[in-house]
Scaffold this motif. Structure first.
Motif, PDB file in Angstrom:
ATOM      1  N   LEU A  63       0.806  -1.216   0.000  1.00 22.37           N
ATOM      2  CA  LEU A  63       0.000   0.000   0.000  1.00 22.37           C
ATOM      3  C   LEU A  63       0.838   1.264   0.000  1.00 22.37           C
ATOM      4  O   LEU A  63       0.481   2.247  -0.647  1.00 22.37           O
ATOM      5  N   SER A  64       1.917   1.265   0.750  1.00 22.45           N
ATOM      6  CA  SER A  64       2.762   2.449   0.823  1.00 22.45           C
ATOM      7  C   SER A  64       4.131   2.039   1.336  1.00 22.45           C
ATOM      8  O   SER A  64       4.320   0.932   1.828  1.00 22.45           O
ATOM      9  N   GLY A  65       5.078   2.980   1.224  1.00 19.43           N
ATOM     10  CA  GLY A  65       6.429   2.640   1.621  1.00 19.43           C
ATOM     11  C   GLY A  65       7.167   3.760   2.305  1.00 19.43           C
ATOM     12  O   GLY A  65       6.793   4.923   2.239  1.00 19.43           O
ATOM     13  N   LYS A  66       8.242   3.359   2.978  1.00 19.74           N
ATOM     14  CA  LYS A  66       9.195   4.277   3.622  1.00 19.74           C
ATOM     15  C   LYS A  66       8.499   5.252   4.572  1.00 19.74           C
ATOM     16  O   LYS A  66       8.363   6.433   4.299  1.00 19.74           O
ATOM     17  N   HIS A  67       8.091   4.726   5.720  1.00 24.67           N
ATOM     18  CA  HIS A  67       7.415   5.558   6.714  1.00 24.67           C
ATOM     19  C   HIS A  67       8.349   5.902   7.863  1.00 24.67           C
ATOM     20  O   HIS A  67       9.184   5.104   8.266  1.00 24.67           O
ATOM     21  N   ARG A  68       8.142   7.101   8.388  1.00 25.87           N
ATOM     22  CA  ARG A  68       8.914   7.589   9.530  1.00 25.87           C
ATOM     23  C   ARG A  68       7.914   8.073  10.579  1.00 25.87           C
ATOM     24  O   ARG A  68       7.081   8.929  10.298  1.00 25.87           O
ATOM     25  N   ILE A  69       8.002   7.509  11.771  1.00 23.57           N
ATOM     26  CA  ILE A  69       7.132   7.890  12.877  1.00 23.57           C
ATOM     27  C   ILE A  69       7.958   8.739  13.839  1.00 23.57           C
ATOM     28  O   ILE A  69       8.926   8.267  14.421  1.00 23.57           O
ATOM     29  N   SER A  70       7.582  10.000  13.995  1.00 23.47           N
ATOM     30  CA  SER A  70       8.310  10.909  14.879  1.00 23.47           C
ATOM     31  C   SER A  70       7.838  10.726  16.317  1.00 23.47           C
ATOM     32  O   SER A  70       6.645  10.641  16.584  1.00 23.47           O
ATOM     33  N   LEU A  71       8.801  10.665  17.224  1.00 23.33           N
ATOM     34  CA  LEU A  71       8.525  10.512  18.651  1.00 23.33           C
ATOM     35  C   LEU A  71       9.334  11.534  19.425  1.00 23.33           C
ATOM     36  O   LEU A  71      10.371  11.998  18.960  1.00 23.33           O
ATOM     37  N   GLY A  72       8.875  11.849  20.612  1.00 19.36           N
ATOM     38  CA  GLY A  72       9.625  12.703  21.519  1.00 19.36           C
ATOM     39  C   GLY A  72       9.898  11.958  22.800  1.00 19.36           C
ATOM     40  O   GLY A  72       9.042  11.235  23.309  1.00 19.36           O
ATOM     41  N   VAL A  73      11.100  12.114  23.343  1.00 18.30           N
ATOM     42  CA  VAL A  73      11.495  11.443  24.577  1.00 18.30           C
ATOM     43  C   VAL A  73      11.887  12.518  25.591  1.00 18.30           C
ATOM     44  O   VAL A  73      12.671  13.415  25.279  1.00 18.30           O
ATOM     45  N   VAL A  74      11.320  12.405  26.794  1.00 20.02           N
ATOM     46  CA  VAL A  74      11.634  13.347  27.869  1.00 20.02           C
ATOM     47  C   VAL A  74      12.314  12.567  28.986  1.00 20.02           C
ATOM     48  O   VAL A  74      11.793  11.558  29.455  1.00 20.02           O
ATOM     49  N   LEU A  75      13.477  13.024  29.410  1.00 24.34           N
ATOM     50  CA  LEU A  75      14.241  12.378  30.477  1.00 24.34           C
ATOM     51  C   LEU A  75      14.315  13.317  31.673  1.00 24.34           C
ATOM     52  O   LEU A  75      14.831  14.435  31.564  1.00 24.34           O
ATOM     53  N   ASN A  76      13.782  12.885  32.809  1.00 28.77           N
ATOM     54  CA  ASN A  76      13.829  13.664  34.052  1.00 28.77           C
ATOM     55  C   ASN A  76      13.325  15.090  33.880  1.00 28.77           C
ATOM     56  O   ASN A  76      13.962  16.048  34.303  1.00 28.77           O
ATOM     57  N   ASP A  77      12.192  15.254  33.263  1.00 27.40           N
ATOM     58  CA  ASP A  77      11.562  16.565  33.050  1.00 27.40           C
ATOM     59  C   ASP A  77      12.455  17.528  32.286  1.00 27.40           C
ATOM     60  O   ASP A  77      12.309  18.743  32.400  1.00 27.40           O
ATOM     61  N   GLY A  78      13.387  17.009  31.525  1.00 35.86           N
ATOM     62  CA  GLY A  78      14.261  17.843  30.708  1.00 35.86           C
ATOM     63  C   GLY A  78      13.576  18.194  29.385  1.00 35.86           C
ATOM     64  O   GLY A  78      12.374  17.996  29.223  1.00 35.86           O
ATOM     65  N   PRO A  79      14.348  18.708  28.467  1.00 37.67           N
ATOM     66  CA  PRO A  79      13.753  19.056  27.177  1.00 37.67           C
ATOM     67  C   PRO A  79      13.383  17.801  26.384  1.00 37.67           C
ATOM     68  O   PRO A  79      13.949  16.729  26.575  1.00 37.67           O
ATOM     69  N   THR A  80      12.431  17.949  25.497  1.00 34.94           N
ATOM     70  CA  THR A  80      12.005  16.839  24.648  1.00 34.94           C
ATOM     71  C   THR A  80      13.065  16.574  23.592  1.00 34.94           C
ATOM     72  O   THR A  80      13.461  17.485  22.859  1.00 34.94           O
ATOM     73  N   MET A  81      13.510  15.338  23.549  1.00 33.80           N
ATOM     74  CA  MET A  81      14.509  14.941  22.558  1.00 33.80           C
ATOM     75  C   MET A  81      13.788  14.214  21.422  1.00 33.80           C
ATOM     76  O   MET A  81      13.069  13.249  21.680  1.00 33.80           O
ATOM     77  N   PRO A  82      13.970  14.658  20.193  1.00 30.85           N
ATOM     78  CA  PRO A  82      13.269  14.007  19.082  1.00 30.85           C
ATOM     79  C   PRO A  82      13.964  12.715  18.648  1.00 30.85           C
ATOM     80  O   PRO A  82      15.185  12.602  18.722  1.00 30.85           O
ATOM     81  N   THR A  83      13.176  11.756  18.237  1.00 28.59           N
ATOM     82  CA  THR A  83      13.684  10.518  17.680  1.00 28.59           C
ATOM     83  C   THR A  83      12.661  10.000  16.677  1.00 28.59           C
ATOM     84  O   THR A  83      11.557  10.537  16.589  1.00 28.59           O
ATOM     85  N   ARG A  84      13.025   8.966  15.943  1.00 27.27           N
ATOM     86  CA  ARG A  84      12.117   8.438  14.925  1.00 27.27           C
ATOM     87  C   ARG A  84      12.175   6.919  14.900  1.00 27.27           C
ATOM     88  O   ARG A  84      13.183   6.318  15.235  1.00 27.27           O
ATOM     89  N   LEU A  85      11.067   6.339  14.474  1.00 24.87           N
ATOM     90  CA  LEU A  85      10.999   4.919  14.158  1.00 24.87           C
ATOM     91  C   LEU A  85      10.729   4.805  12.665  1.00 24.87           C
ATOM     92  O   LEU A  85       9.963   5.594  12.114  1.00 24.87           O
ATOM     93  N   TYR A  86      11.331   3.831  12.046  1.00 28.27           N
ATOM     94  CA  TYR A  86      11.155   3.641  10.611  1.00 28.27           C
ATOM     95  C   TYR A  86      10.606   2.249  10.331  1.00 28.27           C
ATOM     96  O   TYR A  86      10.959   1.298  11.018  1.00 28.27           O
TER      97      TYR A  86
END
Length: 154
Positions: A63-86
């Motif tokens: 149906l479709s290809g090459k997807h990227r799911i954006s996520l944010g990770v917060v450690l100890n109430d710090g800033p949100t760190m961006p990451t991705r799943l593919y």
């Protein structure tokens, strides 16, 4: 008189906003299962390559290809760190959806239960409407991974 007219306008605007929020919540609440997958299926194009041909040979509809799911990770109430799943493809077979991941030479798949859990469980949790995750192995074999929650000991 100006103040009375201002209040009426404010009340009408507030009523419209409450109605709009209620409608959005109701639409989200009654959204059919699998709608996230259908949205993903419409989002990405498919390039003809050997993996797509292999999937089609096995009766999968890609149906479709090459997807990227954006996520944010917060450690100890710090800033949100961006990451991705593919993941590589979204496929459909026998009225069921499958996520497709290709095994990479840099990251070979650990075919033990714990290795599969560590690597693929996040996809099963993000997309519970999928029947499974199809892995395209180096030897061009398709392997389907499904997670099953078993009754625990009490």
């Amino acid at each position: 008189m100006d103040k009375f007219g201002d209040w009426i306008i404010m009340l009408v605007a507030a009523a419209i906003m409450v109605w709009w929020v209620f409608r959005r919540f109701d639409r989200w609440l009654h959204e059919p299962p699998g709608s996230r997958l259908r949205k993903l299926a419409l989002a990405g194009g498919v390039e003809e390559d050997e993996t797509v041909l292999l999937l089609r040979e096995q009766d999968y509809e890609v149906l479709s290809g090459k997807h990227r799911i954006s996520l944010g990770v917060v450690l100890n109430d710090g800033p949100t760190m961006p990451t991705r799943l593919y993941f590589d493809y979204l496929a459909f077979k026998d009225h069921k959806y499958y996520l497709v991941k290709m095994e990479r030479a840099r990251q070979p798949m650990d075919w033990t239960a714990s290795g599969l859990r560590e690597r693929l469980l996040v996809y099963a949790l993000l997309f519970p409407d999928c029947e499974g995750i199809v892995i395209v192995a180096h030897d061009k074999q398709l392997k389907t991974v499904r997670f099953k929650v078993e009754a625990g000991e009490e």
